[in-house]
Design a protein around this motif. Structure first.
Motif, PDB file in Angstrom:
ATOM      1  N   PHE A 814      52.054  19.327 -24.496  1.00 59.77           N
ATOM      2  CA  PHE A 814      51.662  18.027 -23.968  1.00 59.77           C
ATOM      3  C   PHE A 814      52.402  17.761 -22.669  1.00 59.77           C
ATOM      4  CE2 PHE A 814      50.895  17.480 -28.506  1.00 59.77           C
ATOM      5  CZ  PHE A 814      49.637  16.879 -28.512  1.00 59.77           C
ATOM      6  N   LEU A 815      51.695  17.168 -21.690  1.00 64.54           N
ATOM      7  CA  LEU A 815      52.321  16.712 -20.448  1.00 64.54           C
ATOM      8  C   LEU A 815      51.939  15.253 -20.237  1.00 64.54           C
ATOM      9  CD1 LEU A 815      53.733  17.379 -17.605  1.00 64.54           C
ATOM     10  CD2 LEU A 815      51.388  17.475 -16.763  1.00 64.54           C
ATOM     11  N   ALA A 816      52.916  14.415 -19.966  1.00 60.62           N
ATOM     12  CA  ALA A 816      52.662  13.007 -19.633  1.00 60.62           C
ATOM     13  C   ALA A 816      53.147  12.759 -18.222  1.00 60.62           C
ATOM     14  CB  ALA A 816      53.373  12.082 -20.608  1.00 60.62           C
ATOM     15  N   VAL A 817      52.332  12.053 -17.410  1.00 58.23           N
ATOM     16  CA  VAL A 817      52.743  11.676 -16.054  1.00 58.23           C
ATOM     17  C   VAL A 817      52.462  10.202 -15.843  1.00 58.23           C
ATOM     18  CG1 VAL A 817      52.431  13.960 -15.036  1.00 58.23           C
ATOM     19  CG2 VAL A 817      50.505  12.373 -15.089  1.00 58.23           C
ATOM     20  N   CYS A 818      53.295   9.575 -15.011  1.00 57.06           N
ATOM     21  CA  CYS A 818      53.112   8.175 -14.620  1.00 57.06           C
ATOM     22  C   CYS A 818      53.245   8.098 -13.108  1.00 57.06           C
ATOM     23  CB  CYS A 818      54.138   7.261 -15.269  1.00 57.06           C
ATOM     24  SG  CYS A 818      54.017   7.170 -17.065  1.00 57.06           S
ATOM     25  N   GLY A 819      52.239   7.504 -12.451  1.00 54.86           N
ATOM     26  CA  GLY A 819      52.302   7.351 -11.005  1.00 54.86           C
ATOM     27  C   GLY A 819      53.398   6.390 -10.584  1.00 54.86           C
ATOM     28  N   LYS A 820      53.685   6.357  -9.292  1.00 54.07           N
ATOM     29  CA  LYS A 820      54.779   5.568  -8.752  1.00 54.07           C
ATOM     30  C   LYS A 820      54.663   4.099  -9.143  1.00 54.07           C
ATOM     31  CE  LYS A 820      55.779   6.564  -4.556  1.00 54.07           C
ATOM     32  NZ  LYS A 820      55.725   6.632  -3.063  1.00 54.07           N
ATOM     33  N   GLU A 821      53.443   3.524  -8.992  1.00 55.53           N
ATOM     34  CA  GLU A 821      53.261   2.115  -9.313  1.00 55.53           C
ATOM     35  C   GLU A 821      53.372   1.865 -10.813  1.00 55.53           C
ATOM     36  OE1 GLU A 821      53.060  -0.375  -7.201  1.00 55.53           O
ATOM     37  OE2 GLU A 821      53.334   1.114  -5.595  1.00 55.53           O
ATOM     38  N   ALA A 822      52.874   2.818 -11.597  1.00 58.07           N
ATOM     39  CA  ALA A 822      52.954   2.670 -13.053  1.00 58.07           C
ATOM     40  C   ALA A 822      54.411   2.653 -13.517  1.00 58.07           C
ATOM     41  CB  ALA A 822      52.198   3.808 -13.737  1.00 58.07           C
ATOM     42  N   VAL A 823      55.248   3.497 -12.901  1.00 54.09           N
ATOM     43  CA  VAL A 823      56.668   3.521 -13.259  1.00 54.09           C
ATOM     44  C   VAL A 823      57.313   2.184 -12.944  1.00 54.09           C
ATOM     45  CG1 VAL A 823      58.905   4.571 -12.712  1.00 54.09           C
ATOM     46  CG2 VAL A 823      56.897   6.023 -13.034  1.00 54.09           C
TER      47      VAL A 823
END
Length: 877
Positions: A814-823
């Protein structure tokens, strides 16, 4: 009587006896040379025993030394009193059949009253009550006050250790004054109070004790005197104990500065300062003489001293390592008398630092466990620690039992030693059983029925084949008259060319045969009483006890062993020349064309050091040095600077192996007659085998040539694959590596482009949840690298995205990513992937913008991805 420093006293003593015709000798090593009865040198005369016994001719009939000594029976009392210590220096003057009582007594008086200027009325002497000769010299020649002479019994003034040379002695005492006495009007020498302090003992060796209480006069009478340097310094400096002597006090002051405490302010602090001061003197001197920390023998003595000092440092509040720093003062205070301390400073301090660090790791865990045990004991109002708990501390955590006992004593507790000793015995029994399982063909425990004085004559230095008689046969652990075809047996011969395994050199192989049978020999051992036992398998016919046979070694194997053994001598010399004179052999194995050499050193050898050592050995081989072997008295061999190799036991006459003017060693092994016959020498590896011990493995001769052939074949094969010549192989290999890097970069670009194309379409279908765009995908054939490329593209393309991607087969990723604004809104990829992985039977985590994990249950992937929407809703954006 004037104040005099310890170093000045030592020099005045040695110079005085030099003026009386004595040979001044440097202190012998603390490690006894060829004396198995001693663990460490514990008296001034101990290294001189061969001279007194007549085994070795002394270099001069008169000798004087200041000998380093270690005594540890009262180690637990060191620190608790101001009188006990483990390290001391013993001044002595010796006569080997030269002068006797008259000169010994007169010179002692001259030195004390003339050189030291001690007032005669402060000196008292004692003599053996039957020794009228010594009493007469004291009274009528020296002129001592009769009231200052005491005649005492055998327990006070007769020196003997069981059977052997012995004799009366005369002790000299210093009167510290009535204020230091017991106050009794009859207080005199022999009283238990502290008024009269013995400073010198003159031993007159004039009898031989046959062990049955019969004393006969010796043909050559000897003088053996001993005076503690520290004790004489106390007298000359007007102090009451050794810890107040100038050089020792300087060490203590350094320890006090490190700890931030003062001496004589608090008794508990004083105990620790005394322990540290004494033990750092001992450890520094022991390491200088080549002793390394270990779990047995003198290495354990060193480890125990060093660790006890380290613990008392912790009791003083010293948090970090400090003994290395403190050893600098020991070296500084004693380097004039023992210059080797300065020469080996780096080695000494590195060994001390390493052992202190090892103990820090041990003591932190052990102290916590022991503290827990002590707390539970006290809660239950008990007084003893179970031996099983102490054994576990020792066996599992490496916590020394003597330290356990000391800490228990400090807490008013004791140890159930019976249980501890029982567990120790069981451990030793298991170890012996494990060793026995290796097998000795059963001969070791068999009474061979042969004369104990009968020894096998070894002829293998000059002969590869020998006619011999079979003295005994052992089969299945019992004596046998006949050895038959197919049996594995052991055979004892009266003569043999077979070298028995010894000093690291493996045994010869070969055969023992008659017209009626053959034994193929694969091992040879030597019994303690000098009989050679040949073990092997019968390959035809039979052999009988008492018959004459031929014993023939495998000559080619012997030559291959000799190549490795001669190379080992060259290696030790090259190591000492290129790495340091502290290098000492600590173990070895010599096999056909291969060798293993263990040596004392505190860090890995650099590539440059190894290259220099290897080159020097090969240069000496190419030089074709003549190898000569000769036998001579051990004293003469030591004059030549001969070094001991492979733990040989040396008698009166020793075997000296010289390789030109390059190497001179005492050795009982087999060698070549010229170093050129060693052939090429190649170091294969260098590694650590224990704290302060390194190991070099090397090959010589045909073993190096075999490796060269294999390597050449590999190089030619690689050159063919790369379609180039061996000379251009390195250039072609670099070109191929660069081409591969270019292709990988292009492939990664294509994969990234492909991933972007695959993922871009999913952005349009992203779900708007809690102010972010949510994407979940299961791409079954995507590996972790592909998932990262896709995730990085999504995160960088859409700053407001929260995506979870899954790939893999039986074990999913599994890979999870969060964009800059989401962070910025509070979404955390690490927290999300942790929950998702857990739902799929796995685990994961990572940074806020990118995190990975895995799952062990592929069937639960759909449910794990379905929970992402709820995880996003649960975040307060």
């Amino acid at each position: 009587m004037q104040y005099m420093g310890l170093n000045e006293i030592r020099e005045k003593f040695l110079s005085f006896f030099e003026s009386k015709g004595h040979l001044r000798k440097q202190s012998f090593s603390l490690v006894p040379g060829g004396d198995a009865s001693l663990l460490l040198i514990n008296s001034g005369m101990a290294p001189l025993k061969p001279y007194f016994s007549g085994e070795v001719t002394p270099p001069r009939a008169r000798m004087t030394t200041c000998q380093k000594c270690i005594r540890t029976p009262d180690i637990e009392r060191v620190g608790r009193t101001s009188r006990h210590g483990t390290f001391f220096e013993m001044l002595g003057n010796f006569s080997f059949g030269d002068y006797f009582k008259r000169d010994a007594i007169n010179w002692a008086w001259e030195f004390l009253t003339g050189v030291m200027e001690i007032p005669p009325d402060r000196l008292h002497v004692s003599v053996f009550y039957e020794d009228d000769e010594a009493a007469d010299i004291w009274l009528n020649e020296v002129g001592i006050d009769p009231s200052h002479l005491s005649r005492l019994g055998k327990e006070d003034n007769f020196w003997e250790i069981g059977q052997g040379p012995c004799g009366p002695d005369s002790e000299i005492f210093f009167d510290r004054g009535a204020e230091n006495g017991c106050g009794k009007p009859d207080c005199k020498v022999g009283c238990d109070c502290d008024r009269f302090v013995e400073i010198w003992n003159l031993v007159f060796t004039q009898f031989n004790n046959d062990g049955a209480g019969n004393y006969t006069p010796l043909k050559n009478k000897n003088i053996d005197t001993g005076m503690g340097l520290e004790r004489l310094a106390c007298t000359m400096q007007g102090v009451s104990n050794l810890f107040e002597v100038d050089t020792i006090q300087n060490i203590m002051k350094h320890a006090a500065r490190i700890a931030g405490v003062e001496y004589k302010k608090d008794e508990k602090t004083d105990v620790s300062l005394r322990v540290i001061t004494d033990h750092i003197r001992s450890t520094t001197m022991l390491v200088c003489d080549g002793v390394l920390p270990s779990n047995e023998g003198r290495g354990y003595v060193l480890r125990r001293l060093l660790r006890r000092a380290a613990r008392h440092g912790k009791l003083l509040g010293i948090e970090g390592p400090f003994l290395k720093e403190l050893s600098e003062t020991v070296i500084s205070e004693s380097r004039a008398a023992y210059p080797e301390l300065a020469e080996k400073r780096e080695f000494i301090q590195s060994v001390i630092a390493m052992e202190e660090e090892r103990f820090r790791l041990t003591i932190d865990a052990g102290m916590k466990l022991l503290a827990d045990h002590i707390a539970r004991i006290k809660e239950r109002n008990l007084k003893v620690l179970d031996g099983g708990d102490a054994f576990k501390l020792y066996d599992t955590y490496g916590f020394p039992v003597d330290l356990t006992l000391e800490i228990l004593s400090e807490n008013g507790l004791d140890l159930l030693t019976d249980k501890f000793e029982e567990l120790m015995r069981e451990q030793k029994t298991r170890a012996r059983a494990a060793r026995a399982s290796l097998g000795d063909l059963g001969w070791a425990s068999v009474d061979l029925g042969l004369d104990k004085d009968l020894k096998t004559e070894f002829t293998g230095y000059t002969s590869f084949k020998e006619a011999a008689r079979i003295l005994a046969i052992v089969s299945d652990g019992e004596l046998a008259a006949v050895a038959s075809d197919g049996q594995t047996v052991s055979v004892v011969l009266d003569k043999t060319p077979f070298y028995a395994e010894s000093g690291g050199q493996v045994a010869d192989h070969g055969r023992i045969f008659t017209s009626g049978g053959t034994l193929e020999v694969f091992d040879v051992k030597k019994t303690n009483d000098g009989k050679y036992v040949h073990s092997g398998r019968m390959t035809g016919g039979k052999l009988e006890t008492g018959e004459v046979c031929e014993a023939e070694i495998d000559a080619e194997r012997r030559r291959r062993i000799a190549r490795a053994h001669s190379a080992t001598h060259l290696l030790q010399r090259a190591l000492r020349n290129n790495v340091g004179s502290h290098i000492e052999q600590a173990g070895s194995l010599v096999e056909p064309d291969e060798l293993r050499f263990d040596f004392s050193h505190f860090q890995a050898l650099s590539a440059e050091e190894l290259a220099r050592v290897e080159r020097e050995v090969n240069d000496r081989i190419l030089e074709g040095l003549t190898v000569t072997v000769s036998e001579m008295p051990i004293g003469e061999a030591k004059k030549l600077g001969a070094m001991a190799l492979f733990g040989e036991k040396y008698g009166d006459v020793v075997r000296v192996v010289k390789m030109g003017g390059y190497s001179t060693e005492l050795c009982g092994g087999t060698h070549l007659d010229n170093t050129a016959k060693v052939g090429p020498f190649k170091i294969v590896s260098e590694a650590s085998v224990a704290a302060g011990v390194r190991r070099i493995e090397a090959k010589v001769g045909s073993a190096v040539l075999d490796d060269y052939d294999r390597l050449s074949n590999v190089i030619r094969g690689v050159a063919e694959l790369l379609k180039t010549s061996t000379g251009d192989l390195l250039i072609r290999a670099r070109q191929s590596m660069e081409e591969n890097r270019q292709l990988r970069r292009e492939l990664e670009k294509l994969r990234a482009k492909q991933a972007a194309g695959e993922v871009e379409g999913y952005l349009g279908g992203a779900r708007e949840i809690n102010g972010v765009k949510v994407i979940t995908l299961h791409i079954k054939d995507a590996d972790p690298q592909a998932l990262r490329q896709m995730g990085d593209w999504l995160r960088d393309k859409e700053p407001n995205v929260v995506a979870v991607l899954c790939g893999g087969g039986e074990r999913v990723n599994f890979l999870a990513v969060c964009g800059k604004e989401a962070v910025k809104k509070g979404f955390h990829a690490g927290n999300i992937v942790k929950e998702v992985c857990s739902a799929a039977g796995g685990s994961g985590g990572g940074k806020p913008d990118s995190a990975m994990g895995g799952g062990k249950e592929p069937a639960r992937v759909s449910g794990a991805l379905a929970m992402v929407d709820d995880l996003v809703r649960g975040v307060k954006a």
